[in-house]
Design a protein around this motif. Structure first.
Motif, PDB file in Angstrom:
ATOM      1  N   ILE A 155       0.847  -1.187   0.000  1.00 34.00           N
ATOM      2  CA  ILE A 155       0.000   0.000   0.000  1.00 34.00           C
ATOM      3  C   ILE A 155       0.882   1.236   0.000  1.00 34.00           C
ATOM      4  O   ILE A 155       2.056   1.181   0.383  1.00 34.00           O
ATOM      5  N   GLY A 156       0.317   2.334  -0.451  1.00 33.39           N
ATOM      6  CA  GLY A 156       1.058   3.588  -0.477  1.00 33.39           C
ATOM      7  C   GLY A 156       0.288   4.623  -1.257  1.00 33.39           C
ATOM      8  O   GLY A 156      -0.517   4.276  -2.124  1.00 33.39           O
ATOM      9  N   PRO A 157       0.521   5.895  -0.954  1.00 33.52           N
ATOM     10  CA  PRO A 157      -0.219   6.956  -1.648  1.00 33.52           C
ATOM     11  C   PRO A 157       0.206   7.066  -3.109  1.00 33.52           C
ATOM     12  O   PRO A 157       1.294   6.615  -3.480  1.00 33.52           O
ATOM     13  N   PRO A 158      -0.640   7.673  -3.943  1.00 34.04           N
ATOM     14  CA  PRO A 158      -0.246   7.921  -5.327  1.00 34.04           C
ATOM     15  C   PRO A 158       1.060   8.714  -5.339  1.00 34.04           C
ATOM     16  O   PRO A 158       1.202   9.681  -4.601  1.00 34.04           O
TER      17      PRO A 158
ATOM     18  N   PHE B 244       4.474   1.956   1.727  1.00 36.32           N
ATOM     19  CA  PHE B 244       5.487   2.890   1.226  1.00 36.32           C
ATOM     20  C   PHE B 244       5.010   4.306   1.543  1.00 36.32           C
ATOM     21  O   PHE B 244       3.891   4.676   1.194  1.00 36.32           O
ATOM     22  N   THR B 245       5.851   5.079   2.221  1.00 31.23           N
ATOM     23  CA  THR B 245       5.477   6.441   2.592  1.00 31.23           C
ATOM     24  C   THR B 245       6.500   7.434   2.047  1.00 31.23           C
ATOM     25  O   THR B 245       7.663   7.093   1.848  1.00 31.23           O
TER      26      THR B 245
ATOM     27  N   GLN C  36      -9.130   6.622   3.328  1.00 36.12           N
ATOM     28  CA  GLN C  36      -9.430   5.212   3.072  1.00 36.12           C
ATOM     29  C   GLN C  36      -8.431   4.283   3.751  1.00 36.12           C
ATOM     30  O   GLN C  36      -8.784   3.192   4.182  1.00 36.12           O
ATOM     31  N   THR C  37      -7.176   4.710   3.822  1.00 31.02           N
ATOM     32  CA  THR C  37      -6.130   3.800   4.247  1.00 31.02           C
ATOM     33  C   THR C  37      -5.879   3.789   5.751  1.00 31.02           C
ATOM     34  O   THR C  37      -5.461   2.768   6.281  1.00 31.02           O
TER      35      THR C  37
ATOM     36  N   GLN D 123      10.230   3.981   4.110  1.00 31.60           N
ATOM     37  CA  GLN D 123      10.387   5.345   3.609  1.00 31.60           C
ATOM     38  C   GLN D 123      10.732   5.262   2.115  1.00 31.60           C
ATOM     39  O   GLN D 123      11.744   4.684   1.731  1.00 31.60           O
ATOM     40  N   ALA D 124       9.858   5.813   1.251  1.00 32.94           N
ATOM     41  CA  ALA D 124      10.014   5.695  -0.203  1.00 32.94           C
ATOM     42  C   ALA D 124      10.676   6.935  -0.799  1.00 32.94           C
ATOM     43  O   ALA D 124      10.222   7.484  -1.794  1.00 32.94           O
ATOM     44  N   VAL D 125      11.767   7.376  -0.172  1.00 28.18           N
ATOM     45  CA  VAL D 125      12.523   8.529  -0.665  1.00 28.18           C
ATOM     46  C   VAL D 125      13.961   8.065  -0.866  1.00 28.18           C
ATOM     47  O   VAL D 125      14.533   7.399   0.002  1.00 28.18           O
TER      48      VAL D 125
END
Length: 194
Positions: free
Chosen positions: A6-9, A113-114, A147-148, A163-165
């Motif tokens: 899961i993760g934001p657009p 993923f954030t 939603q999440t 952390q998706a950076v």
């Protein structure tokens, strides 16, 4: 390994799904791909889904769940999979648990993923799609959060936050390292990838 991503657009979930699927040797199952495949093949589920898609409505959980149930029963997914796009809500999470329970299985982890909102907004603006205005992107972030949030609470015991950076391979490395640690035993919750 049985995983949900899961993760934001804009968090790079699709990119990471492809890498993790390959490195872990499990199929990447995207609900978007399932919809397209069923609609193209004109299966009964595809015909049901098309009726909703054509009117811009959300495809009901029982239709999406039916597609996921069929896909998870295929031989390549019996020993593991990476689900992307399902579940999106707590009722869908319960449906997935019931599907897995029937097969005598359970999820190993939910990988979140954030990334800071300004970074994902910038990433999406840089794609240059006409419908990707800053207001639309920020609105999608709010919808995702609403939603999440309940889903993150639902999966708190098996949640791994990454952390998706940074460089793509570095992010994948964090996820794989966190999954490896999670496989070794219980950890304080929520888990964070190193």
């Amino acid at each position: 390994m049985r995983l949900v991503l899961i993760g934001p657009p804009g968090a790079g979930k699709g990119t990471q799904a492809a890498i993790l699927s390959q490195r872990l040797g499990i199929p990447h199952i995207s609900t978007g791909d399932l919809f397209r495949e069923h609609v193209t093949r004109q299966t009964p589920l595809g015909q049901d889904a098309k009726r909703y898609l054509d009117t811009g409505e959300l495809v009901p959980d029982h239709v999406t769940g039916g597609m996921v149930r069929q896909r998870l029963a295929e031989p390549d997914a019996r020993c593991g999979f990476l689900l992307d796009g399902f579940p999106r809500t707590v009722p869908q999470a319960r449906e997935l648990a019931a599907i897995l329970d029937c097969a005598g299985a359970a999820l190993d982890a939910v990988v979140e993923f954030t990334a800071p909102e300004d970074i994902v907004v910038e990433r999406l603006l840089n794609r240059g799609r006409p419908d990707d205005t800053e207001d639309v992107i920020r609105h999608r972030q709010r919808v995702y959060e609403r939603q999440t949030a309940p889903l993150l609470d639902h999966y708190a015991d098996i949640l791994l936050t990454v952390q998706a950076v940074g460089p793509i391979d570095e992010i994948a490395g964090r996820a794989l390292s966190g999954l490896s640690e999670a496989a070794r035993g219980p950890a304080p919750h929520p888990r964070r990838a190193p």
